[in-house]
Enzyme design. Structure first.
Site, PDB file in Angstrom:
ATOM      1  N   SER A   5      53.173  -0.515  21.055  1.00 18.35           N
ATOM      2  CA  SER A   5      53.345   0.688  20.248  1.00 18.35           C
ATOM      3  C   SER A   5      54.627   0.600  19.446  1.00 18.35           C
ATOM      4  O   SER A   5      55.721   0.509  20.012  1.00 18.35           O
ATOM      5  CB  SER A   5      53.387   1.927  21.148  1.00 18.35           C
ATOM      6  OG  SER A   5      53.763   3.065  20.389  1.00 18.35           O
ATOM      7  N   HIS A  28      49.676  -0.731  17.994  1.00 22.11           N
ATOM      8  CA  HIS A  28      49.388   0.700  18.103  1.00 22.11           C
ATOM      9  C   HIS A  28      50.377   1.484  17.243  1.00 22.11           C
ATOM     10  O   HIS A  28      51.592   1.339  17.389  1.00 22.11           O
ATOM     11  CB  HIS A  28      49.501   1.125  19.574  1.00 22.11           C
ATOM     12  CG  HIS A  28      49.025   2.510  19.854  1.00 22.11           C
ATOM     13  ND1 HIS A  28      47.690   2.824  20.009  1.00 22.11           N
ATOM     14  CD2 HIS A  28      49.708   3.669  20.027  1.00 22.11           C
ATOM     15  CE1 HIS A  28      47.569   4.111  20.269  1.00 22.11           C
ATOM     16  NE2 HIS A  28      48.781   4.655  20.278  1.00 22.11           N
ATOM     17  N   ASP A  30      51.490   5.240  16.147  1.00 18.66           N
ATOM     18  CA  ASP A  30      51.400   6.672  16.447  1.00 18.66           C
ATOM     19  C   ASP A  30      51.764   7.481  15.215  1.00 18.66           C
ATOM     20  O   ASP A  30      52.906   7.446  14.741  1.00 18.66           O
ATOM     21  CB  ASP A  30      52.345   7.031  17.594  1.00 18.66           C
ATOM     22  CG  ASP A  30      51.836   6.532  18.935  1.00 18.66           C
ATOM     23  OD1 ASP A  30      50.658   6.777  19.242  1.00 18.66           O
ATOM     24  OD2 ASP A  30      52.615   5.900  19.669  1.00 18.66           O
ATOM     25  N   MET A  32      52.277  11.140  13.865  1.00 22.57           N
ATOM     26  CA  MET A  32      52.531  12.495  14.370  1.00 22.57           C
ATOM     27  C   MET A  32      52.970  13.390  13.209  1.00 22.57           C
ATOM     28  O   MET A  32      53.733  12.957  12.342  1.00 22.57           O
ATOM     29  CB  MET A  32      53.619  12.479  15.440  1.00 22.57           C
ATOM     30  CG  MET A  32      53.363  11.527  16.587  1.00 22.57           C
ATOM     31  SD  MET A  32      54.678  11.660  17.828  1.00 22.57           S
ATOM     32  CE  MET A  32      54.368  10.173  18.788  1.00 22.57           C
ATOM     33  N   HIS A  61      46.662   5.899  15.966  1.00 20.84           N
ATOM     34  CA  HIS A  61      46.464   7.048  16.859  1.00 20.84           C
ATOM     35  C   HIS A  61      46.979   8.280  16.138  1.00 20.84           C
ATOM     36  O   HIS A  61      48.192   8.474  16.001  1.00 20.84           O
ATOM     37  CB  HIS A  61      47.210   6.787  18.168  1.00 20.84           C
ATOM     38  CG  HIS A  61      47.148   7.903  19.142  1.00 20.84           C
ATOM     39  ND1 HIS A  61      47.991   7.979  20.225  1.00 20.84           N
ATOM     40  CD2 HIS A  61      46.344   8.991  19.218  1.00 20.84           C
ATOM     41  CE1 HIS A  61      47.715   9.057  20.927  1.00 20.84           C
ATOM     42  NE2 HIS A  61      46.728   9.695  20.325  1.00 20.84           N
ATOM     43  N   MET A  63      47.895  11.812  15.994  1.00 24.28           N
ATOM     44  CA  MET A  63      48.254  13.038  16.723  1.00 24.28           C
ATOM     45  C   MET A  63      48.582  14.099  15.685  1.00 24.28           C
ATOM     46  O   MET A  63      49.743  14.472  15.476  1.00 24.28           O
ATOM     47  CB  MET A  63      49.427  12.750  17.661  1.00 24.28           C
ATOM     48  CG  MET A  63      49.031  11.872  18.836  1.00 24.28           C
ATOM     49  SD  MET A  63      50.432  11.419  19.882  1.00 24.28           S
ATOM     50  CE  MET A  63      50.825   9.812  19.167  1.00 24.28           C
ATOM     51  N   GLY A 137      53.395  12.975  21.937  1.00 29.04           N
ATOM     52  CA  GLY A 137      54.473  13.482  21.111  1.00 29.04           C
ATOM     53  C   GLY A 137      55.747  12.687  21.164  1.00 29.04           C
ATOM     54  O   GLY A 137      56.448  12.590  20.164  1.00 29.04           O
ATOM     55  N   GLY A 140      58.526   6.990  25.905  1.00 24.90           N
ATOM     56  CA  GLY A 140      59.455   6.899  27.017  1.00 24.90           C
ATOM     57  C   GLY A 140      59.197   7.837  28.174  1.00 24.90           C
ATOM     58  O   GLY A 140      60.028   7.959  29.079  1.00 24.90           O
ATOM     59  N   ASP A 170      47.324   5.192  27.107  1.00 21.89           N
ATOM     60  CA  ASP A 170      48.576   5.255  26.354  1.00 21.89           C
ATOM     61  C   ASP A 170      49.543   6.192  27.062  1.00 21.89           C
ATOM     62  O   ASP A 170      49.245   7.367  27.254  1.00 21.89           O
ATOM     63  CB  ASP A 170      48.283   5.771  24.937  1.00 21.89           C
ATOM     64  CG  ASP A 170      49.527   5.836  24.060  1.00 21.89           C
ATOM     65  OD1 ASP A 170      50.603   5.396  24.502  1.00 21.89           O
ATOM     66  OD2 ASP A 170      49.407   6.340  22.931  1.00 21.89           O
ATOM     67  N   GLY A 192      54.854   0.581  24.881  1.00 23.73           N
ATOM     68  CA  GLY A 192      55.918   0.706  23.904  1.00 23.73           C
ATOM     69  C   GLY A 192      57.207   0.079  24.376  1.00 23.73           C
ATOM     70  O   GLY A 192      57.521  -1.064  24.071  1.00 23.73           O
ATOM     71  N   SER A 193      57.963   0.827  25.165  1.00 25.09           N
ATOM     72  CA  SER A 193      59.270   0.342  25.610  1.00 25.09           C
ATOM     73  C   SER A 193      59.159  -0.897  26.490  1.00 25.09           C
ATOM     74  O   SER A 193      60.061  -1.746  26.481  1.00 25.09           O
ATOM     75  CB  SER A 193      60.021   1.456  26.355  1.00 25.09           C
ATOM     76  OG  SER A 193      59.262   1.954  27.436  1.00 25.09           O
TER      77      SER A 193
END
Length: 219
Positions: A5, A28, A30, A32, A61, A63, A137, A140, A170, A192-193
């Site tokens: 991500s 991926h 995101d 938003m 994705h 959102m 949203g 982490g 996810d 992600g992280s």
């Protein structure tokens, strides 16, 4: 499948950050809008730019509010898989048809508190089910293991032929939680992280893929 991500990447160096995860199955992204979720990230112009600098299939994705209006643009731009939220879609079946007609795979996502059962009929028109294991949203967050019941249900529906979707997860996926998700039946893991905070993102992807494969073999 591992889908890093870029929410955890360095936004000032996104082209380089994509190059760092060349061994991934998907990337991926995101999107938003600060309405459906409280955060604001990036939109279609950035996705269009990223598509020009990578051959990794892009997993967008969304959102966002009103995905019925906006989702097809990501498919037309060249995204491989475009996922909308069940909670935001006015006509999820029509969105799936429109995404497929525009050349993308169609994904439907459900938040941690959203039950799976009411969405099974709509999922017959989709290619991907994205189960959120954190509240959408922000990156982490800690993995919410109670969503794995929905994963197991989806896995049974796929294995028995009632659905034909790739099961994606996810949120909070790392070297520990990926085994739990794999045992439950996940096909694609968004990380992600766990990838971008590693000293070597490519090695992190390989390690995550290996852990998931071992867990699936032992399930």
């Amino acid at each position: 499948m591992i889908a890093p991500s870029i929410l955890s990447a360095d936004f000032a160096r996104l082209a380089d950050e994509l190059e760092a995860v060349e061994g991934s199955d998907w990337v991926h992204v995101d999107v938003m809008d600060a309405h459906f979720v409280p955060n604001l990230t990036l939109g279609l112009p950035v996705v269009e730019a990223l598509l020009k600098v990578t051959d990794i299939p892009m997993d967008c994705h969304l959102m966002i509010d009103d995905p019925d209006r906006w989702a097809v643009g990501y498919a037309e731009a060249g995204a491989y898989n475009v996922t909308v939220h069940a909670e935001a879609a006015a006509d999820p079946v029509k969105i799936a048809r429109d995404l497929r007609a525009a050349g993308a795979k169609a994904g439907l996502s459900i938040k941690p508190g959203t039950p799976l059962d009411p969405w099974v009929p709509a999922l017959k028109h989709y290619d991907t089910l994205l189960v959120m294991s954190v509240e959408p949203g922000f990156g982490g967050q800690s993995f919410m293991a109670d969503v794995l019941g929905k994963v197991r249900t989806a896995r049974r529906l796929v294995d028995t032929g009632h659905l034909n979707v790739l099961v994606e997860i996810d949120g909070g996926i790392n070297s520990d939680t990926i085994e739990l998700a794999a045992e439950a039946g996940v096909d694609c893991f968004v990380a992600g992280s766990a990838v971008y905070n590693a000293d070597d993102p490519a090695k992190a992807i390989t390690a995550l893929r290996d852990r998931a494969a071992r867990a699936k073999e032992g399930a």
